[in-house]
Write a protein that holds these residues in place. Sequence first.
Motif, PDB file in Angstrom:
ATOM      1  N   ASP A   1       0.805  -1.214   0.000  1.00  0.00           N
ATOM      2  CA  ASP A   1       0.000   0.000   0.000  1.00  0.00           C
ATOM      3  C   ASP A   1       0.843   1.273   0.000  1.00  0.00           C
ATOM      4  OD1 ASP A   1      -2.318  -1.468   0.025  1.00  0.00           O
ATOM      5  OD2 ASP A   1      -2.564  -1.390   2.204  1.00  0.00           O
ATOM      6  N   GLN A   2       2.094   1.151   0.422  1.00  0.00           N
ATOM      7  CA  GLN A   2       2.945   2.331   0.480  1.00  0.00           C
ATOM      8  C   GLN A   2       3.407   2.780  -0.893  1.00  0.00           C
ATOM      9  OE1 GLN A   2       6.595   1.783   2.666  1.00  0.00           O
ATOM     10  NE2 GLN A   2       7.069   3.955   2.737  1.00  0.00           N
ATOM     11  N   ILE A   3       3.457   1.847  -1.842  1.00  0.00           N
ATOM     12  CA  ILE A   3       4.100   2.087  -3.141  1.00  0.00           C
ATOM     13  C   ILE A   3       3.079   2.068  -4.273  1.00  0.00           C
ATOM     14  CG2 ILE A   3       5.808   1.199  -4.773  1.00  0.00           C
ATOM     15  CD1 ILE A   3       7.156  -0.150  -2.308  1.00  0.00           C
ATOM     16  N   ARG A   4       3.154   3.055  -5.127  1.00  0.00           N
ATOM     17  CA  ARG A   4       2.380   3.077  -6.370  1.00  0.00           C
ATOM     18  C   ARG A   4       3.337   2.752  -7.515  1.00  0.00           C
ATOM     19  NH1 ARG A   4      -2.130   5.816  -8.639  1.00  0.00           N
ATOM     20  NH2 ARG A   4      -2.381   4.944 -10.732  1.00  0.00           N
ATOM     21  N   VAL A   5       3.072   1.662  -8.230  1.00  0.00           N
ATOM     22  CA  VAL A   5       3.922   1.231  -9.333  1.00  0.00           C
ATOM     23  C   VAL A   5       3.349   1.759 -10.644  1.00  0.00           C
ATOM     24  CG1 VAL A   5       4.884  -0.758 -10.568  1.00  0.00           C
ATOM     25  CG2 VAL A   5       4.639  -0.827  -8.071  1.00  0.00           C
ATOM     26  N   VAL A   6       4.196   2.380 -11.466  1.00  0.00           N
ATOM     27  CA  VAL A   6       3.774   2.948 -12.743  1.00  0.00           C
ATOM     28  C   VAL A   6       4.686   2.425 -13.849  1.00  0.00           C
ATOM     29  CG1 VAL A   6       2.847   5.012 -11.642  1.00  0.00           C
ATOM     30  CG2 VAL A   6       5.213   5.009 -12.464  1.00  0.00           C
ATOM     31  N   SER A   7       4.297   2.684 -15.090  1.00  0.00           N
ATOM     32  CA  SER A   7       5.025   2.130 -16.230  1.00  0.00           C
ATOM     33  C   SER A   7       5.624   3.191 -17.146  1.00  0.00           C
ATOM     34  CB  SER A   7       4.099   1.219 -17.044  1.00  0.00           C
ATOM     35  OG  SER A   7       2.942   1.917 -17.452  1.00  0.00           O
ATOM     36  N   SER A   8       5.640   4.454 -16.701  1.00  0.00           N
ATOM     37  CA  SER A   8       6.231   5.513 -17.527  1.00  0.00           C
ATOM     38  C   SER A   8       6.675   6.666 -16.638  1.00  0.00           C
ATOM     39  CB  SER A   8       5.229   6.032 -18.561  1.00  0.00           C
ATOM     40  OG  SER A   8       4.201   6.782 -17.924  1.00  0.00           O
ATOM     41  N   PHE A   9       7.561   7.497 -17.169  1.00  0.00           N
ATOM     42  CA  PHE A   9       8.019   8.671 -16.432  1.00  0.00           C
ATOM     43  C   PHE A   9       6.867   9.653 -16.237  1.00  0.00           C
ATOM     44  CE2 PHE A   9       9.965  12.927 -16.206  1.00  0.00           C
ATOM     45  CZ  PHE A   9      10.779  12.740 -15.096  1.00  0.00           C
ATOM     46  N   THR A  10       6.021   9.786 -17.233  1.00  0.00           N
ATOM     47  CA  THR A  10       4.867  10.691 -17.120  1.00  0.00           C
ATOM     48  C   THR A  10       3.983  10.295 -15.956  1.00  0.00           C
ATOM     49  OG1 THR A  10       4.880  11.147 -19.499  1.00  0.00           O
ATOM     50  CG2 THR A  10       2.839  11.589 -18.318  1.00  0.00           C
ATOM     51  N   ASP A  11       3.686   9.010 -15.843  1.00  0.00           N
ATOM     52  CA  ASP A  11       2.868   8.550 -14.720  1.00  0.00           C
ATOM     53  C   ASP A  11       3.597   8.743 -13.389  1.00  0.00           C
ATOM     54  OD1 ASP A  11       0.827   7.828 -16.401  1.00  0.00           O
ATOM     55  OD2 ASP A  11       1.359   5.699 -16.456  1.00  0.00           O
ATOM     56  N   LEU A  12       4.914   8.571 -13.399  1.00  0.00           N
ATOM     57  CA  LEU A  12       5.690   8.729 -12.172  1.00  0.00           C
ATOM     58  C   LEU A  12       5.530  10.131 -11.603  1.00  0.00           C
ATOM     59  CD1 LEU A  12       7.912   7.383 -10.310  1.00  0.00           C
ATOM     60  CD2 LEU A  12       9.573   8.611 -11.711  1.00  0.00           C
ATOM     61  N   ILE A  13       5.603  11.141 -12.457  1.00  0.00           N
ATOM     62  CA  ILE A  13       5.583  12.521 -11.956  1.00  0.00           C
ATOM     63  C   ILE A  13       4.166  13.051 -11.744  1.00  0.00           C
ATOM     64  CG2 ILE A  13       7.830  13.055 -12.945  1.00  0.00           C
ATOM     65  CD1 ILE A  13       6.387  14.545 -15.195  1.00  0.00           C
ATOM     66  N   HIS A  14       3.177  12.421 -12.371  1.00  0.00           N
ATOM     67  CA  HIS A  14       1.813  12.952 -12.280  1.00  0.00           C
ATOM     68  C   HIS A  14       0.916  12.165 -11.330  1.00  0.00           C
ATOM     69  CE1 HIS A  14       2.353  16.077 -15.185  1.00  0.00           C
ATOM     70  NE2 HIS A  14       2.747  15.236 -16.129  1.00  0.00           N
ATOM     71  N   THR A  15       1.413  11.086 -10.770  1.00  0.00           N
ATOM     72  CA  THR A  15       0.623  10.314  -9.812  1.00  0.00           C
ATOM     73  C   THR A  15       0.691  10.980  -8.445  1.00  0.00           C
ATOM     74  OG1 THR A  15       1.039   8.234 -10.984  1.00  0.00           O
ATOM     75  CG2 THR A  15       0.337   8.068  -8.694  1.00  0.00           C
ATOM     76  N   ASN A  16      -0.460  11.385  -7.925  1.00  0.00           N
ATOM     77  CA  ASN A  16      -0.490  12.069  -6.635  1.00  0.00           C
ATOM     78  C   ASN A  16      -0.345  11.068  -5.489  1.00  0.00           C
ATOM     79  OD1 ASN A  16      -0.913  14.631  -7.765  1.00  0.00           O
ATOM     80  ND2 ASN A  16      -3.126  14.309  -7.848  1.00  0.00           N
ATOM     81  N   PHE A  17       0.414  11.455  -4.481  1.00  0.00           N
ATOM     82  CA  PHE A  17       0.477  10.660  -3.263  1.00  0.00           C
ATOM     83  C   PHE A  17      -0.809  10.872  -2.475  1.00  0.00           C
ATOM     84  CE2 PHE A  17       5.222  11.558  -3.651  1.00  0.00           C
ATOM     85  CZ  PHE A  17       5.517  10.308  -4.148  1.00  0.00           C
ATOM     86  N   GLN A  18      -1.319   9.799  -1.871  1.00  0.00           N
ATOM     87  CA  GLN A  18      -2.506   9.931  -1.038  1.00  0.00           C
ATOM     88  C   GLN A  18      -2.587   8.758  -0.067  1.00  0.00           C
ATOM     89  OE1 GLN A  18      -5.995   9.866  -3.526  1.00  0.00           O
ATOM     90  NE2 GLN A  18      -5.289   8.126  -4.739  1.00  0.00           N
ATOM     91  N   GLY A  19      -3.268   8.978   1.038  1.00  0.00           N
ATOM     92  CA  GLY A  19      -3.413   7.920   2.032  1.00  0.00           C
ATOM     93  C   GLY A  19      -2.067   7.510   2.602  1.00  0.00           C
ATOM     94  N   THR A  20      -1.793   6.201   2.550  1.00  0.00           N
ATOM     95  CA  THR A  20      -0.506   5.688   3.046  1.00  0.00           C
ATOM     96  C   THR A  20       0.529   5.566   1.935  1.00  0.00           C
ATOM     97  OG1 THR A  20      -1.253   3.396   2.736  1.00  0.00           O
ATOM     98  CG2 THR A  20      -1.606   4.395   4.908  1.00  0.00           C
ATOM     99  N   THR A  21       0.163   5.963   0.720  1.00  0.00           N
ATOM    100  CA  THR A  21       1.082   5.869  -0.415  1.00  0.00           C
ATOM    101  C   THR A  21       1.974   7.101  -0.469  1.00  0.00           C
ATOM    102  OG1 THR A  21      -0.539   4.586  -1.693  1.00  0.00           O
ATOM    103  CG2 THR A  21       1.271   5.591  -2.913  1.00  0.00           C
ATOM    104  N   ASN A  22       3.272   6.892  -0.245  1.00  0.00           N
ATOM    105  CA  ASN A  22       4.210   8.019  -0.293  1.00  0.00           C
ATOM    106  C   ASN A  22       5.472   7.688  -1.085  1.00  0.00           C
ATOM    107  OD1 ASN A  22       5.575   6.342   1.488  1.00  0.00           O
ATOM    108  ND2 ASN A  22       5.350   7.692   3.265  1.00  0.00           N
TER     109      ASN A  22
END
Length: 232
Positions: free
Chosen positions: A9-30
């Motif tokens: 739950d702490q980690i959001r996994v993405v597949s591109s640099f665009t998603d990396l920078i535009h995915t907002n942190f929320q809840g326990t995901t940091n």
Amino acid sequence: MSNTFSENDQIRVVSSFTDLIHTNFQGTTNASCWYRNLDGDFKEIVSKLKLKENITEVNNDDLLSLQLSEAGEMARAIILNDLRLLTDLGASPSLNLLKNYERDEELDFISTDVYSFHVDRSPIATDTFLCTYHGAASDILPNEQAVQKILVPEIREKLKALHQGPEEEFETFLNENFFDLHYQPKPNAVPINLKQGHLWRLAVDHPAQQVLPCIHRAPIENDGEYRLLLIC
């Protein structure tokens, strides 16, 4: 996407640099991870770079001057592209060839070096980006599995004795000396290793941050092996 981080739950996994920078942190995901299986020979790059100090910053000209095999050229192209992506974002990435960081051995009851679990703090809205291309990789720790060192009773009492000032100035003392940035793992805590090749974005403590900052640490280096680390 099959990876070792997707069930956390702490980690959001993405597949591109665009998603990396535009995915907002929320809840326990940091923490966000651009999960990658990189081609190329990063060890060859490390073997041909010159370590000038325990931490040597490597610039683009240093990379471009290396005579490399095809696999080494692939690795170099990946590093240069990562540096360009972050620079275009407005960040100031640094590529470091690392033997080891300086140890904080001044106090025997609390450490404030990067080998200690800690968070980053900034007066402005920003994030920490890092990628280990070669060598030991950093660890992060879920916030609920750690306690701020300044809240550990025996450490706090020793810090008060060190302070020797008015009680109302104690918190400022802790802040100015960065003691409040450091954390102690709870019993049975399970650090998460960030592994090689993935580009990470970690939440930083700043006034506009909506989540807890990501607790992380530098690894103990493997014997006889340098690290190649991008960080900003």
